[in-house]
Design a protein around this motif. Structure first.
Motif, PDB file in Angstrom:
ATOM      1  N   UNK A  30      20.656  -4.360  -7.663  1.00 42.16           N
ATOM      2  CA  UNK A  30      21.716  -5.022  -8.244  1.00 42.16           C
ATOM      3  C   UNK A  30      22.548  -3.626  -8.879  1.00 42.16           C
ATOM      4  N   UNK A  31      22.075  -2.686  -9.241  1.00 40.51           N
ATOM      5  CA  UNK A  31      22.958  -1.553  -9.807  1.00 40.51           C
ATOM      6  C   UNK A  31      23.864  -1.013  -8.413  1.00 40.51           C
ATOM      7  N   UNK A  32      23.374  -1.018  -7.302  1.00 42.92           N
ATOM      8  CA  UNK A  32      24.285  -0.584  -6.187  1.00 42.92           C
ATOM      9  C   UNK A  32      25.117  -1.716  -5.518  1.00 42.92           C
ATOM     10  N   UNK A  33      24.652  -2.889  -5.315  1.00 42.47           N
ATOM     11  CA  UNK A  33      25.431  -4.047  -4.593  1.00 42.47           C
ATOM     12  C   UNK A  33      25.824  -4.967  -5.559  1.00 42.47           C
ATOM     13  N   UNK A 102      20.416   2.284 -16.806  1.00 45.09           N
ATOM     14  CA  UNK A 102      20.101   1.163 -17.002  1.00 45.09           C
ATOM     15  C   UNK A 102      21.548  -0.065 -17.302  1.00 45.09           C
ATOM     16  N   UNK A 103      22.738   0.559 -17.789  1.00 42.79           N
ATOM     17  CA  UNK A 103      23.898  -0.124 -17.979  1.00 42.79           C
ATOM     18  C   UNK A 103      24.333  -0.509 -16.597  1.00 42.79           C
ATOM     19  N   UNK A 104      24.259   0.391 -15.661  1.00 40.23           N
ATOM     20  CA  UNK A 104      24.731   0.264 -14.202  1.00 40.23           C
ATOM     21  C   UNK A 104      23.956  -0.884 -13.846  1.00 40.23           C
ATOM     22  N   UNK A 105      22.647  -0.827 -13.751  1.00 39.53           N
ATOM     23  CA  UNK A 105      22.034  -2.063 -13.507  1.00 39.53           C
ATOM     24  C   UNK A 105      22.066  -3.329 -13.766  1.00 39.53           C
ATOM     25  N   UNK A 106      22.751  -3.374 -15.297  1.00 38.20           N
ATOM     26  CA  UNK A 106      22.912  -4.308 -15.941  1.00 38.20           C
ATOM     27  C   UNK A 106      24.266  -4.924 -15.390  1.00 38.20           C
ATOM     28  N   UNK A 107      25.186  -4.042 -15.325  1.00 38.20           N
ATOM     29  CA  UNK A 107      26.835  -4.433 -14.851  1.00 38.20           C
ATOM     30  C   UNK A 107      26.636  -4.913 -13.391  1.00 38.20           C
ATOM     31  N   UNK A 108      25.675  -4.703 -12.901  1.00 39.18           N
ATOM     32  CA  UNK A 108      25.415  -5.137 -11.405  1.00 39.18           C
ATOM     33  C   UNK A 108      25.038  -6.832 -11.294  1.00 39.18           C
ATOM     34  N   UNK A 171      28.467   5.084  -9.666  1.00 38.04           N
ATOM     35  CA  UNK A 171      27.563   6.263  -9.147  1.00 38.04           C
ATOM     36  C   UNK A 171      28.480   7.575  -8.777  1.00 38.04           C
ATOM     37  N   UNK A 172      29.843   7.123  -8.532  1.00 33.69           N
ATOM     38  CA  UNK A 172      30.555   8.392  -7.979  1.00 33.69           C
ATOM     39  C   UNK A 172      31.002   9.323  -9.196  1.00 33.69           C
ATOM     40  N   UNK A 173      30.909   8.668 -10.214  1.00 30.50           N
ATOM     41  CA  UNK A 173      31.362   9.423 -11.605  1.00 30.50           C
ATOM     42  C   UNK A 173      30.180  10.038 -12.278  1.00 30.50           C
ATOM     43  N   UNK A 174      29.057  10.571 -11.634  1.00 26.51           N
ATOM     44  CA  UNK A 174      28.003  11.345 -12.273  1.00 26.51           C
ATOM     45  C   UNK A 174      28.264  12.366 -12.981  1.00 26.51           C
ATOM     46  N   UNK A 175      29.238  13.091 -12.296  1.00 26.13           N
ATOM     47  CA  UNK A 175      29.576  14.366 -13.024  1.00 26.13           C
ATOM     48  C   UNK A 175      30.541  14.268 -14.420  1.00 26.13           C
ATOM     49  N   UNK A 176      31.374  13.219 -14.170  1.00 25.25           N
ATOM     50  CA  UNK A 176      32.083  12.840 -15.420  1.00 25.25           C
ATOM     51  C   UNK A 176      31.275  12.435 -16.656  1.00 25.25           C
TER      52      UNK A 176
END
Length: 194
Positions: A30-33, A102-108, A171-176
């Motif tokens: 869910x976080x990825x797709x 966790x929020x990334x999963x929730x957003x997915x 995911x591509x904003x991990x550094x930020x």
């Protein structure tokens, strides 16, 4: 986290392992797709047949709700686990990184989850309370160790983390996201006794 079948009976150890693995894989999917993640792919990645997934989670919405509950409980429980293994301020930083995941999963799961939470306001409020309690524990321990300033409201820090997730939640904003967490940590530790 022990589960039960529809009749309230505890699951066998192998069935519980399948249940837990399905939820773990679903959270990642869910976080990825997003909410349209393939249920067949989730079952395959979890090492079970699609029939096993549907026996445990007859609809996508039931899987989304179970994943949300599982990920919320896992994140909240991790606060105490982290405190047992590292200094409180380090545990706080690691927990905040996990919170962003966790929020990334929730957003997915947002669309499906919105329907679940709209129909169950108690679940939304209970989860928010659990998250604030877990963060509050980390802040209190850090304050007692003199590594964060006193009087911090965990609800405010949760809001700040939510803001970071909005700005740098992909995911591509991990550094930020890491840099923004560093700034937040600098604000939390400013004026601490250290």
């Amino acid at each position: 986290m022990a589960s039960s079948d529809g009749a309230g009976r505890s699951l066998r150890a192998d069935a519980q392992a399948n249940h837990d693995r399905l939820l773990e894989v679903a959270a990642k999917a869910f976080a990825e797709d997003g909410a349209d993640a393939s249920l067949k792919a989730i079952a395959k990645e979890a090492g079970v047949g699609i029939g096993t997934l549907y026996r445990r989670f007859p609809t996508r919405e039931i899987l989304v709700e179970a994943t949300y509950r599982s990920e919320s409980a896992r994140l909240c429980a991790s606060a105490g686990d982290l405190l047992r293994h590292m200094p409180a301020v380090d545990a706080l930083r690691v927990w905040m990184e996990r919170f962003l995941g966790y929020l990334a999963t929730k957003r997915g799961m947002a669309e499906s989850l919105r329907a679940v939470l709209t129909n169950d306001d108690d679940l939304r409020l209970k989860t928010r309370g659990m998250l604030i309690d877990a963060l509050g524990l980390l802040l209190r321990e850090s304050e007692e160790q003199g590594t964060v300033r006193g009087g911090l409201d965990p609800a405010d820090v949760v809001m700040a983390l939510g803001g970071i997730a909005l700005i740098a939640g992909d995911q591509d904003q991990r550094d930020l996201a890491g840099r923004l967490l560093d700034l937040l940590m600098a604000g939390l530790t400013a004026g601490s006794v250290q």
